[in-house]
Design a protein around this motif. Structure first.
Motif, PDB file in Angstrom:
ATOM      1  N   ILE A  83       0.855  -1.198   0.000  1.00 24.60           N
ATOM      2  CA  ILE A  83       0.000   0.000   0.000  1.00 24.60           C
ATOM      3  C   ILE A  83       0.885   1.240   0.000  1.00 24.60           C
ATOM      4  O   ILE A  83       0.627   2.215  -0.710  1.00 24.60           O
ATOM      5  CB  ILE A  83      -0.942  -0.011   1.231  1.00 24.60           C
ATOM      6  CG1 ILE A  83      -1.893  -1.201   1.141  1.00 24.60           C
ATOM      7  CG2 ILE A  83      -1.737   1.293   1.322  1.00 24.60           C
ATOM      8  CD1 ILE A  83      -2.618  -1.514   2.439  1.00 24.60           C
ATOM      9  N   GLY A  84       1.969   1.172   0.773  1.00 29.58           N
ATOM     10  CA  GLY A  84       2.922   2.287   0.813  1.00 29.58           C
ATOM     11  C   GLY A  84       3.524   2.538  -0.560  1.00 29.58           C
ATOM     12  O   GLY A  84       3.650   3.686  -0.995  1.00 29.58           O
ATOM     13  N   ILE A  85       3.896   1.457  -1.257  1.00 30.92           N
ATOM     14  CA  ILE A  85       4.479   1.607  -2.604  1.00 30.92           C
ATOM     15  C   ILE A  85       3.460   2.256  -3.539  1.00 30.92           C
ATOM     16  O   ILE A  85       3.767   3.183  -4.285  1.00 30.92           O
ATOM     17  CB  ILE A  85       4.904   0.227  -3.163  1.00 30.92           C
ATOM     18  CG1 ILE A  85       5.996  -0.393  -2.298  1.00 30.92           C
ATOM     19  CG2 ILE A  85       5.381   0.368  -4.604  1.00 30.92           C
ATOM     20  CD1 ILE A  85       6.179  -1.883  -2.544  1.00 30.92           C
ATOM     21  N   ILE A 143       6.890   1.590   3.561  1.00 23.56           N
ATOM     22  CA  ILE A 143       7.969   1.157   2.667  1.00 23.56           C
ATOM     23  C   ILE A 143       9.181   0.736   3.471  1.00 23.56           C
ATOM     24  O   ILE A 143       9.903  -0.189   3.108  1.00 23.56           O
ATOM     25  CB  ILE A 143       8.324   2.286   1.667  1.00 23.56           C
ATOM     26  CG1 ILE A 143       7.158   2.482   0.705  1.00 23.56           C
ATOM     27  CG2 ILE A 143       9.593   1.969   0.888  1.00 23.56           C
ATOM     28  CD1 ILE A 143       7.265   3.707  -0.165  1.00 23.56           C
ATOM     29  N   GLY A 144       9.373   1.369   4.610  1.00 25.85           N
ATOM     30  CA  GLY A 144      10.529   1.052   5.455  1.00 25.85           C
ATOM     31  C   GLY A 144      10.381  -0.250   6.206  1.00 25.85           C
ATOM     32  O   GLY A 144      11.334  -0.737   6.805  1.00 25.85           O
ATOM     33  N   GLN A 145       9.168  -0.868   6.167  1.00 25.67           N
ATOM     34  CA  GLN A 145       8.934  -2.098   6.939  1.00 25.67           C
ATOM     35  C   GLN A 145       9.696  -3.272   6.352  1.00 25.67           C
ATOM     36  O   GLN A 145       9.763  -3.421   5.154  1.00 25.67           O
ATOM     37  CB  GLN A 145       7.438  -2.428   6.956  1.00 25.67           C
ATOM     38  CG  GLN A 145       6.685  -1.654   7.986  1.00 25.67           C
ATOM     39  CD  GLN A 145       5.214  -2.064   8.038  1.00 25.67           C
ATOM     40  OE1 GLN A 145       4.674  -2.581   7.096  1.00 25.67           O
ATOM     41  NE2 GLN A 145       4.581  -1.792   9.161  1.00 25.67           N
ATOM     42  N   ALA A 195      -6.336   0.978   5.517  1.00 22.28           N
ATOM     43  CA  ALA A 195      -5.324   0.888   4.461  1.00 22.28           C
ATOM     44  C   ALA A 195      -5.011   2.264   3.883  1.00 22.28           C
ATOM     45  O   ALA A 195      -3.852   2.593   3.616  1.00 22.28           O
ATOM     46  CB  ALA A 195      -5.818  -0.046   3.352  1.00 22.28           C
ATOM     47  N   ALA A 196      -6.063   3.070   3.717  1.00 21.45           N
ATOM     48  CA  ALA A 196      -5.859   4.396   3.118  1.00 21.45           C
ATOM     49  C   ALA A 196      -5.043   5.308   4.022  1.00 21.45           C
ATOM     50  O   ALA A 196      -4.423   6.260   3.556  1.00 21.45           O
ATOM     51  CB  ALA A 196      -7.219   5.025   2.823  1.00 21.45           C
ATOM     52  N   ARG A 197      -5.061   5.007   5.317  1.00 21.25           N
ATOM     53  CA  ARG A 197      -4.311   5.856   6.270  1.00 21.25           C
ATOM     54  C   ARG A 197      -2.847   5.436   6.400  1.00 21.25           C
ATOM     55  O   ARG A 197      -2.095   6.045   7.164  1.00 21.25           O
ATOM     56  CB  ARG A 197      -4.999   5.818   7.641  1.00 21.25           C
ATOM     57  CG  ARG A 197      -6.230   6.721   7.716  1.00 21.25           C
ATOM     58  CD  ARG A 197      -6.613   6.969   9.162  1.00 21.25           C
ATOM     59  NE  ARG A 197      -7.005   5.735   9.833  1.00 21.25           N
ATOM     60  CZ  ARG A 197      -8.264   5.307   9.911  1.00 21.25           C
ATOM     61  NH1 ARG A 197      -9.229   6.008   9.375  1.00 21.25           N
ATOM     62  NH2 ARG A 197      -8.557   4.180  10.535  1.00 21.25           N
ATOM     63  N   VAL A 198      -2.474   4.365   5.709  1.00 21.27           N
ATOM     64  CA  VAL A 198      -1.086   3.875   5.819  1.00 21.27           C
ATOM     65  C   VAL A 198      -0.115   4.981   5.383  1.00 21.27           C
ATOM     66  O   VAL A 198      -0.291   5.600   4.327  1.00 21.27           O
ATOM     67  CB  VAL A 198      -0.906   2.615   4.937  1.00 21.27           C
ATOM     68  CG1 VAL A 198       0.568   2.306   4.727  1.00 21.27           C
ATOM     69  CG2 VAL A 198      -1.604   1.428   5.563  1.00 21.27           C
ATOM     70  N   ASP A 199       0.879   5.227   6.226  1.00 18.02           N
ATOM     71  CA  ASP A 199       1.896   6.219   5.891  1.00 18.02           C
ATOM     72  C   ASP A 199       2.916   5.551   4.967  1.00 18.02           C
ATOM     73  O   ASP A 199       3.585   4.585   5.371  1.00 18.02           O
ATOM     74  CB  ASP A 199       2.572   6.692   7.189  1.00 18.02           C
ATOM     75  CG  ASP A 199       3.747   7.620   6.893  1.00 18.02           C
ATOM     76  OD1 ASP A 199       3.796   8.168   5.780  1.00 18.02           O
ATOM     77  OD2 ASP A 199       4.616   7.769   7.777  1.00 18.02           O
ATOM     78  N   PRO A 200       3.046   6.018   3.729  1.00 17.39           N
ATOM     79  CA  PRO A 200       3.934   5.338   2.786  1.00 17.39           C
ATOM     80  C   PRO A 200       5.375   5.252   3.268  1.00 17.39           C
ATOM     81  O   PRO A 200       6.048   4.246   3.030  1.00 17.39           O
ATOM     82  CB  PRO A 200       3.822   6.173   1.510  1.00 17.39           C
ATOM     83  CG  PRO A 200       3.094   7.412   1.853  1.00 17.39           C
ATOM     84  CD  PRO A 200       2.340   7.155   3.118  1.00 17.39           C
TER      85      PRO A 200
END
Lengths: 401, 225
Positions: free
Chosen positions: A305-307, A399-401, A390-395
């Motif tokens: 989702i971040g990507i 991405i850093g996960q 999901a929409a609130r996910v901080d990209p």
């Protein structure tokens, strides 16, 4: 939003085992929903058929004639002619109304009748009976007399009589033997027993005699008109509305069967309410199942989702992907459950063949479309929370996960 | 050369109170169109934070940031998403491809998400880019079946899909062997020369930095060289 649909479908097909499990869970919920609908609906149908099936859905009875008065010009009552208690009031213009009533939409059968009380005498045996005169050919229009016949024929003709099993036994009557019938007006006829029925209702089998309308005219001294018009409908639930329509059309006092069946209606309503609760719980299970599965999926796909967000996918796009997943799961599970429910109900007898002792599952009342629609709506609602998450996910974090 | 982007007095602080950490301390940076710059500095110097802010994935605590004449500090999330999609490409250290999609599907994602569907034009451009990346025989491969170097080349192709003015690359070769790293850098250099795309490449590798026209050194949250 075709692209969001593609992504949603890809996510579902990426892990087929997990999706199959989720769809199966939804399908089981829908299966229960359909099974409960068929059972509750079938049960109501069965109860109604057993209690109301042999009754008229609408009845028109002749109003008792008012006493005739002769009043002097000064206002004094000179003479009162009160109809005798045993004299039957008539629907004198029945012949005029019958075609009109028969043409009302939803009317399945119309049966003009002459009813009254009388006695059957054979030798020393005397039985008090309720006599119903019906038109030949309409013997089974209201009560399924043909279906209850155990000997002979339900067909009534001049000089014939049909009796219940117990009454015939009380009088020691066999088919082809004669019985003397006397009405409360004093008229007497000798009729031949042409058929014996058995409904299982002691009150009826012991005290009701069917004769032809012409015999009843003779017995009750009624050269024209009838005392009662019974009407059967295609849908007994439409009785109230149809009775109103007939009243408006003819001016006759048409009475729906529901007017005297408040307790039965309350019981059926209570049963329906129970059904709503059970179906509601089945839906709730679906909603919780879909919501938890999608929440898990949201968590697992946070990096993706971040990507997507980094590549320019808006929050609305992400919401749409997850809501579409929910809708697809609901649709797949709904259709699967509906098909399984239908197949599972196929071996059970149809509503016309319900018999005591069998499970009254009515395949026509499975509410298949409703089940699928509610499931899709429920699954969409269930997916809103995961989709918003999901929409609130901080990209950056994702991405850093 | 005209300025593509410009920041002034960029400050980024994480946390608050006693635990507050100021990563950028008033950073000023100007990148011109067509530049290929290396971003150098020790770990924790603020390179990644700067790339994240320049990529509009994060807002600074204070300061100004303009790109192509747009004030990207004042823009809301929706505007930034659209701007990012049209003007900025990303190449991450760990490629960050979508695992359930093919190489081509990954490459055309930025265009498809903008247009709401995968158009024939997008597919054609995606194929061209993959061919240029030397992946003609891997176009319809699931990304899970690609090697690390191939995945990173797919990521470069994806970053270029919408013909962005700026590509931000965070350690793009940090996870690759020497041969693959050189291959990726050659491709980046070629695109910079052929299409005038501006590249800002964060790296610890001096050879990679040397291949860039300009080296920007960040230390303690400031541009020092």
């Amino acid at each position: 939003m075709l692209y969001a649909l593609k992504i949603a479908a890809r996510y579902l097909t990426a892990n087929l085992a997990q999706t199959a499990l989720l769809v199966t869970g939804v399908a089981v919920g829908v299966f229960i929903f359909i099974f409960m609908s068929a059972l509750i609906g079938g049960l109501a149908e069965f109860i109604l058929a057993r209690t109301v099936g042999d009754m008229a859905h609408i009845t028109i009875e002749a109003e008792s004639a008012d006493p005739a008065l002769l009043i002097s010009p000064k206002g004094q009552v000179l003479f009162v002619a009160e109809p005798g208690r045993i004299r039957t009031a008539t629907l004198a213009e029945a012949a005029t109304w019958l075609p009109l009533i028969a043409a009302v939409p939803g009317v399945k059968a119309v049966s003009p009748q002459i009813t009254g009380a009388g006695f059957l005498t054979r030798g020393a045996q005397v039985s008090q009976v309720s006599i119903t005169g019906v038109e030949p050919g309409r013997e089974s229009a209201i009560l399924d007399l043909d279906g209850y016949m155990v000997e002979g024929s339900a067909r009534l003709g001049s000089g014939l009589i049909v009796l219940g099993r117990e009454l015939a036994d009380d009088l020691a009557l066999s088919l082809g033997q004669s019985v003397r019938v006397q009405s409360t007006t004093g008229s007497t006829m000798v009729l031949t027993l042409s058929g014996i029925y058995q409904t299982g209702s002691r009150g009826m089998d012991q005290a009701r005699a069917f004769v032809s309308l012409s015999s009843a005219r003779t017995l009750f001294a009624m050269p024209q008109g009838v005392t009662r018009i019974e009407i059967k409908l295609d849908d007994l639930n439409a009785a109230d509305a149809t009775a109103l329509r007939i009243r408006a059309l003819t001016g006759l006092d048409a009475v729906s069967w529901t007017e005297g069946a408040a307790q039965l209606m309350e019981a059926l309503n209570a049963q329906a309410q129970t059904g709503y609760f059970l179906k509601g719980f089945a839906l709730l299970t679906i909603v919780i199942g879909v919501a938890s599965a999608l929440l898990l999926s949201t968590y697992r796909r946070r990096p993706e989702i971040g990507i997507m967000r980094a590549m320019g996918a808006g929050r609305g796009f992400v919401v749409f992907v997850f809501v579409t997943q929910g809708a697809l799961v609901g649709l797949l599970g709904g259709v699967t459950g509906a098909v399984l429910g239908y197949l599972a109900l196929l071996p059970f007898p149809s509503r016309e063949a319900f018999r005591p002792g069998t499970l009254p599952l009515d395949i026509t009342q499975g509410s298949y479309g409703l089940a699928i629609t509610l499931t899709v709506i429920g699954a969409i609602l269930a997916s809103i929370l995961p989709a918003r998450s999901a929409a609130r996910v901080d990209p950056v974090t994702a991405i850093g996960q | 050369m005209s300025a593509l982007l410009e920041t002034s007095e960029l400050v980024k602080t994480f946390g608050a109170g006693d635990t507050a950490t100021r990563v950028l301390r008033g950073l000023n940076l100007r990148l011109s169109t067509g530049e290929m710059a290396a971003l150098l500095g020790p770990s924790g110097s603020g390179k990644s934070t700067l790339l994240t802010i320049l990529g509009t994935l994060m807002k600074p605590t204070s300061g100004r940031y303009q790109m192509l004449g747009h004030d990207l500090i004042a823009a809301d999330d929706r505007e930034l998403t659209v701007f990012r999609n049209r003007h900025i490409g990303f190449v991450f250290q760990f490629h960050n491809l979508l695992p359930d999609f093919t190489a081509l599907e990954n490459v055309i994602f930025p265009t498809a998400v903008r247009e709401g569907r995968e158009t024939a034009t997008a597919r054609a451009r995606g194929r061209d880019l993959l061919v240029r990346m030397g992946l003609a025989d891997r176009i319809d491969f699931p990304t899970a079946n690609l090697s690390g170097g191939q995945k990173q080349r797919v990521a470069v192709a994806r970053a270029l899909m919408n013909s962005p003015e700026l590509v931000l690359a965070d350690e793009p070769t940090g996870n690759l062997d020497r041969a693959s790293a050189l291959q990726v850098m050659e491709l980046i250099g070629q695109i910079n020369r052929d299409e005038g795309t501006t590249f800002l490449i964060s790296t610890h590798d001096e050879k990679i930095a040397a291949a860039c026209q300009r080296q920007i050194v960040v230390a303690d949250g400031l541009v020092t060289g």
